[in-house]
Write a protein that holds these residues in place. Structure first.
Motif, PDB file in Angstrom:
ATOM      1  N   CYS A 120     -76.105 -83.863  87.783  1.00 32.79           N
ATOM      2  CA  CYS A 120     -75.168 -82.812  87.406  1.00 32.79           C
ATOM      3  C   CYS A 120     -73.747 -83.319  87.688  1.00 32.79           C
TER       4      CYS A 120
ATOM      5  N   GLU B 204     -73.677 -72.141  89.835  1.00 34.52           N
ATOM      6  CA  GLU B 204     -75.044 -72.650  89.699  1.00 34.52           C
ATOM      7  C   GLU B 204     -75.302 -73.124  88.284  1.00 34.52           C
ATOM      8  N   ARG B 205     -76.020 -74.213  88.186  1.00 27.37           N
ATOM      9  CA  ARG B 205     -76.549 -74.687  86.910  1.00 27.37           C
ATOM     10  C   ARG B 205     -78.053 -74.811  87.061  1.00 27.37           C
ATOM     11  N   ARG B 206     -78.769 -74.426  86.017  1.00 24.69           N
ATOM     12  CA  ARG B 206     -80.231 -74.354  86.095  1.00 24.69           C
ATOM     13  C   ARG B 206     -80.850 -75.073  84.907  1.00 24.69           C
ATOM     14  N   THR B 207     -81.942 -75.787  85.164  1.00 23.44           N
ATOM     15  CA  THR B 207     -82.677 -76.407  84.065  1.00 23.44           C
ATOM     16  C   THR B 207     -83.508 -75.358  83.338  1.00 23.44           C
ATOM     17  N   ASP B 208     -83.919 -75.672  82.135  1.00 22.25           N
ATOM     18  CA  ASP B 208     -84.984 -74.905  81.496  1.00 22.25           C
ATOM     19  C   ASP B 208     -86.281 -75.203  82.248  1.00 22.25           C
TER      20      ASP B 208
ATOM     21  N   GLU C 187     -88.262 -74.481  87.517  1.00 22.06           N
ATOM     22  CA  GLU C 187     -86.845 -74.635  87.207  1.00 22.06           C
ATOM     23  C   GLU C 187     -86.145 -75.218  88.432  1.00 22.06           C
TER      24      GLU C 187
ATOM     25  N   GLY D 251     -70.964 -79.393  85.058  1.00 23.52           N
ATOM     26  CA  GLY D 251     -71.695 -79.589  83.803  1.00 23.52           C
ATOM     27  C   GLY D 251     -73.143 -79.144  83.907  1.00 23.52           C
ATOM     28  N   ASP D 252     -73.829 -79.171  82.774  1.00 22.18           N
ATOM     29  CA  ASP D 252     -75.254 -78.852  82.769  1.00 22.18           C
ATOM     30  C   ASP D 252     -76.033 -79.951  83.473  1.00 22.18           C
ATOM     31  N   ILE D 253     -77.207 -79.602  83.970  1.00 28.01           N
ATOM     32  CA  ILE D 253     -78.076 -80.600  84.596  1.00 28.01           C
ATOM     33  C   ILE D 253     -78.717 -81.453  83.499  1.00 28.01           C
ATOM     34  N   ILE D 254     -78.565 -82.760  83.629  1.00 28.84           N
ATOM     35  CA  ILE D 254     -79.170 -83.688  82.665  1.00 28.84           C
ATOM     36  C   ILE D 254     -80.599 -83.981  83.099  1.00 28.84           C
TER      37      ILE D 254
ATOM     38  N   CYS E 109     -78.880 -76.493  90.648  1.00 30.23           N
ATOM     39  CA  CYS E 109     -77.839 -77.200  91.386  1.00 30.23           C
ATOM     40  C   CYS E 109     -76.769 -76.166  91.755  1.00 30.23           C
TER      41      CYS E 109
END
Length: 257
Positions: free
Chosen positions: A160, A242-246, A227, A142-145, A230
């Motif tokens: 995540c 990979e998931r990345r924050t804004d 940024e 999932g997206d990083i919260i 994960c």
């Protein structure tokens, strides 16, 4: 120093909840002194309230509170409840976080909206018995919260959700990309960054799920515009996911005055 009453934020709930997967509810508590805080989690369903026992390891897990001392000598912490919801017992249930502190005449309570559960259908051919020849499944990531508002020198948690993978040969790496930099740096547990151990939970369909977390204390100078990434590796994957924050927006402490 005088006694300071805690500020208690709303409970952060993941955007989508699926049955039989592990999730975390979080409630940020800040600007209190001294650091003798008591937090109680409860569940409300059909008008009946039940206190959640931290020893109920099968379905609920309540991590210990970790106090972070701030520059103004107050404390903050993140209260968390890790749980595995089911449609029968948690659909339209509410959860509450009750905070007690010597400065308060009455506890402060925050409550979720009724939870909306999504039922996860069983995979074709799954009879409920463990299949020794079960084929590998790639993880869903999932997206990083990210907390809605970040202040300098206060502790926060990025998380995540990783689910539906098999076998449980999973590894997670957290990385950071500074504002204006091209290269990323790998984060290690330190005074500013804490990477809790990952608790993998086996589900009814015999796949696994877990939540990757990064607890950190941002500063405006080093984290505004940065940024976080994960990176998830699994034996099924040829390349990591990979998931990345804004770019993070950290509030400048100078603007508080």
């Amino acid at each position: 120093m005088t006694v300071c009453a805690p500020h208690v934020g709303d409970i952060i709930v993941p955007r989508q909840l699926q049955c039989n997967q592990s999730y975390t509810l979080q409630c940020e508590i800040s600007e209190f002194h001294p650091d003798n805080l008591t937090v109680t989690w409860s569940k409300i369903q059909k008008g009946k309230e039940e206190t959640i026992d931290s020893e109920s390891k099968e379905k609920y897990y309540i991590p210990d509170l970790t106090y972070k001392k701030q520059r103004d000598h107050t404390y903050n912490c993140m209260a968390s409840l890790v749980f595995i919801p089911s449609y029968e017992s948690d659909h339209e249930a509410e959860f509450s976080c009750r905070v007690e502190h010597p400065s308060l005449e009455e506890p402060i309570e925050r409550r979720t909206e009724p939870l909306e559960m999504v039922q996860t259908p069983r995979k074709p051919g799954n009879t409920g018995k463990k299949d020794k020849t079960m084929r590998p499944w790639a993880p869903r990531v999932g997206d990083i919260i990210v907390p809605r508002q970040l202040h300098s020198n206060k502790s926060y948690t990025l998380q995540c959700q990783i689910s539906q993978f098999y076998p449980n040969s999973l590894s997670v790496t957290w990385l950071k990309k500074q504002k204006g930099e091209k290269e990323t740096i790998r984060l290690q547990s330190s005074e500013r960054y804490q990477i809790p151990d990952i608790l993998q939970e086996q589900q009814e369909d015999h796949t696994y799920s877990c939540t990757a977390r990064l607890v950190f204390t941002p500063s405006y100078e080093s984290d505004h515009g940065a940024e976080f990434i994960c990176r998830v590796k699994h034996s099924v994957l040829k390349e990591p996911i990979e998931r990345r924050t804004d770019p993070l927006r950290v509030k400048n402490p100078r603007s508080w005055w």
